[in-house]
Write a protein that holds these residues in place. Sequence first.
Motif, PDB file in Angstrom:
ATOM      1  N   SER A 110       0.817  -1.214   0.000  1.00 18.64           N
ATOM      2  CA  SER A 110       0.000   0.000   0.000  1.00 18.64           C
ATOM      3  C   SER A 110       0.851   1.265   0.000  1.00 18.64           C
ATOM      4  O   SER A 110       0.314   2.371   0.114  1.00 18.64           O
ATOM      5  N   LYS A 111       2.164   1.109  -0.120  1.00 22.33           N
ATOM      6  CA  LYS A 111       3.027   2.294  -0.156  1.00 22.33           C
ATOM      7  C   LYS A 111       2.640   3.240  -1.285  1.00 22.33           C
ATOM      8  O   LYS A 111       2.667   4.459  -1.144  1.00 22.33           O
ATOM      9  N   LYS A 112       2.302   2.663  -2.435  1.00 20.80           N
ATOM     10  CA  LYS A 112       1.905   3.480  -3.583  1.00 20.80           C
ATOM     11  C   LYS A 112       0.654   4.281  -3.256  1.00 20.80           C
ATOM     12  O   LYS A 112       0.548   5.469  -3.608  1.00 20.80           O
ATOM     13  N   ALA A 113      -0.292   3.635  -2.564  1.00 21.24           N
ATOM     14  CA  ALA A 113      -1.524   4.323  -2.176  1.00 21.24           C
ATOM     15  C   ALA A 113      -1.209   5.462  -1.211  1.00 21.24           C
ATOM     16  O   ALA A 113      -1.776   6.562  -1.320  1.00 21.24           O
ATOM     17  N   LYS A 114      -0.277   5.215  -0.299  1.00 27.88           N
ATOM     18  CA  LYS A 114       0.085   6.251   0.673  1.00 27.88           C
ATOM     19  C   LYS A 114       0.705   7.464  -0.005  1.00 27.88           C
ATOM     20  O   LYS A 114       0.483   8.609   0.398  1.00 27.88           O
ATOM     21  N   VAL A 115       1.478   7.206  -1.060  1.00 26.43           N
ATOM     22  CA  VAL A 115       2.072   8.310  -1.821  1.00 26.43           C
ATOM     23  C   VAL A 115       0.967   9.146  -2.453  1.00 26.43           C
ATOM     24  O   VAL A 115       0.996  10.380  -2.413  1.00 26.43           O
ATOM     25  N   LEU A 116      -0.020   8.468  -3.027  1.00 25.48           N
ATOM     26  CA  LEU A 116      -1.137   9.186  -3.650  1.00 25.48           C
ATOM     27  C   LEU A 116      -1.942   9.971  -2.618  1.00 25.48           C
ATOM     28  O   LEU A 116      -2.400  11.083  -2.885  1.00 25.48           O
ATOM     29  N   TYR A 117      -2.129   9.401  -1.414  1.00 28.08           N
ATOM     30  CA  TYR A 117      -2.795  10.129  -0.340  1.00 28.08           C
ATOM     31  C   TYR A 117      -2.045  11.429  -0.028  1.00 28.08           C
ATOM     32  O   TYR A 117      -2.653  12.491   0.146  1.00 28.08           O
ATOM     33  N   LYS A 118      -0.734  11.329   0.051  1.00 21.87           N
ATOM     34  CA  LYS A 118       0.081  12.508   0.379  1.00 21.87           C
ATOM     35  C   LYS A 118      -0.017  13.571  -0.712  1.00 21.87           C
ATOM     36  O   LYS A 118      -0.155  14.762  -0.428  1.00 21.87           O
ATOM     37  N   ILE A 119       0.067  13.119  -1.972  1.00 22.83           N
ATOM     38  CA  ILE A 119      -0.031  14.064  -3.090  1.00 22.83           C
ATOM     39  C   ILE A 119      -1.393  14.758  -3.068  1.00 22.83           C
ATOM     40  O   ILE A 119      -1.487  15.988  -3.214  1.00 22.83           O
ATOM     41  N   ASN A 120      -2.446  13.986  -2.874  1.00 19.19           N
ATOM     42  CA  ASN A 120      -3.795  14.559  -2.857  1.00 19.19           C
ATOM     43  C   ASN A 120      -4.003  15.505  -1.677  1.00 19.19           C
ATOM     44  O   ASN A 120      -4.698  16.519  -1.799  1.00 19.19           O
ATOM     45  N   LYS A 121      -3.393  15.181  -0.538  1.00 19.07           N
ATOM     46  CA  LYS A 121      -3.514  16.068   0.636  1.00 19.07           C
ATOM     47  C   LYS A 121      -2.828  17.400   0.361  1.00 19.07           C
ATOM     48  O   LYS A 121      -3.384  18.476   0.675  1.00 19.07           O
ATOM     49  N   ILE A 122      -1.646  17.351  -0.238  1.00 15.94           N
ATOM     50  CA  ILE A 122      -0.941  18.587  -0.590  1.00 15.94           C
ATOM     51  C   ILE A 122      -1.769  19.392  -1.589  1.00 15.94           C
ATOM     52  O   ILE A 122      -1.897  20.615  -1.481  1.00 15.94           O
ATOM     53  N   ALA A 123      -2.366  18.685  -2.575  1.00 19.17           N
ATOM     54  CA  ALA A 123      -3.198  19.357  -3.575  1.00 19.17           C
ATOM     55  C   ALA A 123      -4.419  20.000  -2.923  1.00 19.17           C
ATOM     56  O   ALA A 123      -4.769  21.152  -3.218  1.00 19.17           O
ATOM     57  N   ALA A 124      -5.073  19.263  -2.011  1.00 19.97           N
ATOM     58  CA  ALA A 124      -6.267  19.790  -1.338  1.00 19.97           C
ATOM     59  C   ALA A 124      -5.934  21.052  -0.547  1.00 19.97           C
ATOM     60  O   ALA A 124      -6.689  22.037  -0.577  1.00 19.97           O
ATOM     61  N   ASP A 125      -4.812  21.031   0.162  1.00 17.05           N
ATOM     62  CA  ASP A 125      -4.378  22.215   0.927  1.00 17.05           C
ATOM     63  C   ASP A 125      -4.090  23.385  -0.010  1.00 17.05           C
ATOM     64  O   ASP A 125      -4.434  24.540   0.288  1.00 17.05           O
ATOM     65  N   ASN A 126      -3.453  23.084  -1.147  1.00 16.00           N
ATOM     66  CA  ASN A 126      -3.138  24.127  -2.125  1.00 16.00           C
ATOM     67  C   ASN A 126      -4.411  24.749  -2.694  1.00 16.00           C
ATOM     68  O   ASN A 126      -4.536  25.981  -2.796  1.00 16.00           O
ATOM     69  N   TYR A 127      -5.378  23.903  -3.053  1.00 18.49           N
ATOM     70  CA  TYR A 127      -6.635  24.396  -3.621  1.00 18.49           C
ATOM     71  C   TYR A 127      -7.406  25.234  -2.601  1.00 18.49           C
ATOM     72  O   TYR A 127      -8.026  26.251  -2.950  1.00 18.49           O
ATOM     73  N   PHE A 128      -7.384  24.793  -1.337  1.00 16.61           N
ATOM     74  CA  PHE A 128      -8.078  25.516  -0.271  1.00 16.61           C
ATOM     75  C   PHE A 128      -7.507  26.923  -0.105  1.00 16.61           C
ATOM     76  O   PHE A 128      -8.255  27.904  -0.007  1.00 16.61           O
ATOM     77  N   VAL A 129      -6.178  27.027  -0.086  1.00 13.56           N
ATOM     78  CA  VAL A 129      -5.515  28.336   0.033  1.00 13.56           C
ATOM     79  C   VAL A 129      -5.845  29.203  -1.182  1.00 13.56           C
ATOM     80  O   VAL A 129      -6.103  30.408  -1.055  1.00 13.56           O
ATOM     81  N   ASN A 130      -5.870  28.592  -2.369  1.00  8.37           N
ATOM     82  CA  ASN A 130      -6.169  29.340  -3.597  1.00  8.37           C
ATOM     83  C   ASN A 130      -7.545  29.996  -3.552  1.00  8.37           C
ATOM     84  O   ASN A 130      -7.738  31.093  -4.082  1.00  8.37           O
ATOM     85  N   LEU A 131      -8.508  29.315  -2.935  1.00  6.40           N
ATOM     86  CA  LEU A 131      -9.864  29.855  -2.874  1.00  6.40           C
ATOM     87  C   LEU A 131      -9.893  31.199  -2.160  1.00  6.40           C
ATOM     88  O   LEU A 131     -10.679  32.085  -2.510  1.00  6.40           O
ATOM     89  N   PHE A 132      -9.017  31.369  -1.171  1.00  4.75           N
ATOM     90  CA  PHE A 132      -9.006  32.602  -0.386  1.00  4.75           C
ATOM     91  C   PHE A 132      -7.976  33.613  -0.896  1.00  4.75           C
ATOM     92  O   PHE A 132      -7.726  34.629  -0.252  1.00  4.75           O
ATOM     93  N   SER A 133      -7.390  33.334  -2.052  1.00  3.47           N
ATOM     94  CA  SER A 133      -6.467  34.287  -2.687  1.00  3.47           C
ATOM     95  C   SER A 133      -7.239  35.214  -3.618  1.00  3.47           C
ATOM     96  O   SER A 133      -8.445  35.060  -3.822  1.00  3.47           O
ATOM     97  N   ASP A 134      -6.553  36.168  -4.205  1.00  2.00           N
ATOM     98  CA  ASP A 134      -7.201  37.075  -5.161  1.00  2.00           C
ATOM     99  C   ASP A 134      -7.787  36.299  -6.342  1.00  2.00           C
ATOM    100  O   ASP A 134      -8.841  36.660  -6.872  1.00  2.00           O
TER     101      ASP A 134
END
Length: 658
Positions: A110-134
């Motif tokens: 499941s290491k591959k799945a864990k990598v995808l979880y991490k990538i998606n978490k970073i993406a989700a945080d990035n998208y969330f911050v973007n919503l509150f940007s200009d």
Amino acid sequence: MSMNKSSSEINEQIKDAIDISDVIGSYITVHKAGKDYKAVCPFHDDSNPSLSISTSKKIFNCFPCGTKGDSITFVMLYEKLSYPQAVQRMIEKFNISVEGFKITEESKSSKKAKVLYKINKIAADNYFVNLFSDNGKAAQKYLKTRGIETDLINKFEIGYVSENDNNLIEVLRKNFSLDEIRESNLFIESGSKFIPFFRERIVFPIKDVEGNVLGFSGRIFDKGKDKEKIKYLNSKDNQIFKKSEITYNLNNSKNVISKKDEAIIVEGYMDVIALDRVGIQNTVAIMGVAFTSGHVELISKFTKNITFMLDSDNAGMNAMLSIISDLESKSKNYGGLKLRFVHINDSKDPDDFVTKFGKDETIKLIENKKTSSMFTMDYFESINDLNTADGKVAFKNAMFVSVSKVNNLTDRKLLLQEIAFKISIDIETLVQDFENQYSRTAPKHLEKSEFSEAFNPPELFEPQKYSGFEIQEVFQNPMDYVSKTSVTIQDLLKNLDWTAAYLKSQELLIAAMIRNPALGYEKIKKAQVLFFTKHHTDIIKTILKIYKNSNYNDDDLDLIISKVKEYKKEYLIPIIEGIYSGIDIFFKKEKIVKKLKISSKVIDDSISTLELRRINKDIFTYQDTLVNAKSKQEATTLLENVNLLLKKREKHIKKMKG
């Protein structure tokens, strides 16, 4: 996973490694109470903090509901896991080592799945911050118009992807390989560029029960700018994102579902959020209308009481009928499901209903949920004109299928009494009619061997032998077909799904007269006599009349609507618009042509399906008469007619199969 030590030894190691208050605190909010802790109990409908947590004794206890145990017990109960699964979850979640407990090979893979979880978490945080940007101001403004304020944005971690967002790919490149980034499906690769897959969309993270981000759904919000785009865009399937096996919001709602002992199933993300806005939090979205066995297994861990509140359009209604047909018979396989259904009147979906009518009316609507039989009855009453003989017969025959599945004799009699009242017939006659159709006893004057073939159920289609995609659309909801669910024609043609197939054929012919009238006018004019529901019949007759008098060009919905108003038939407009948009979604998703034109094959297949209905109706009519034949001669003549029709049906089906 294997254990070389006893479970008591493993328990002690885990309890020594991490404080019970930290374990429980990672799932629910805990408060300091002297030397120990208190929390609102997640295992019953608790309003006061009734759960006591003792750090010294390493146990929790809820006196009102009697639930108690150690930290492993809590994880088992909260996440619905077995003992070995709970131990493994704690080892991985809290990064502790336990002597004598070996991580399984499956966990290593499941290491591959864990990598995808991490990538998606970073993406989700990035998208969330973007919503509150200009860049996200327009998206924020849109969300506010939909009643989604900051508290809901935070809870559901809604985000935004701007058109030229290079920040995310730069962060990911520093921490992951290109192959790992590609596997996430977050980008479209163009030469050396990585273009965001969800660019210029509001995004909703989709999580598993434990809160891992599996993927995303992106929604357009600028109607003028995005009118050519698909409304919702989901992550592509990969190792962790499999749309038919996951739900939206179960990570948030699982505890409320367990407490209330009920899950409310809706179609979309906005429905979940709208219901949450008025305090209804035991909701799960299935991201469409296909309710799969994977969804059942997931949700039934938390409750056996499932209430469906799908959209009020044809797709949603037909989906609920299919669920009734499929799940009622399989309920025992999942420990005895109790299914209920909500028909959303005066609104297109739960989000629309909440916006129009508010909290109290929404709660009242859900409280008035119906059993599968009563929901089916309401539906078939709505599509048949019970003021006509044909309408009453169609309603009765459709309901007999539902009644035949009710095993409890009292419930069956009550249902038959309700049907008798609806069609204004005495109950004794109706019961006799039902028994004649479903008892399989031989008609008077004939031996069983003489009539058995005439009472065989209609042959089901075999999808693998079908030619062309068009006929598939006749038998499936457009979104089911596009998302390539496991639903087959055989599934849809069983019992109530025959009616769903016939209804879809009517809709396709209506769509053909709007989209490409010159192609199908002559055929559809002849086929209008095959239409069997009042509103669809009114629509096709009206549109044929409009085309004959106005000879409008292809795809002129505005002209049709204006003429419908002239004819004082405004009540037909919502149905016409619903059919128009539903067919539009299907063909646009399939990208068959840029400017949609329904083919001759679609028209021919739809007419053939309605012709099949007419043949079946004639067979059932003769079967009814045959049972009560007054003489040997009459019975023999009727039997010959039935057998001729059976041969006609067999020939017709062969022709449809191609």
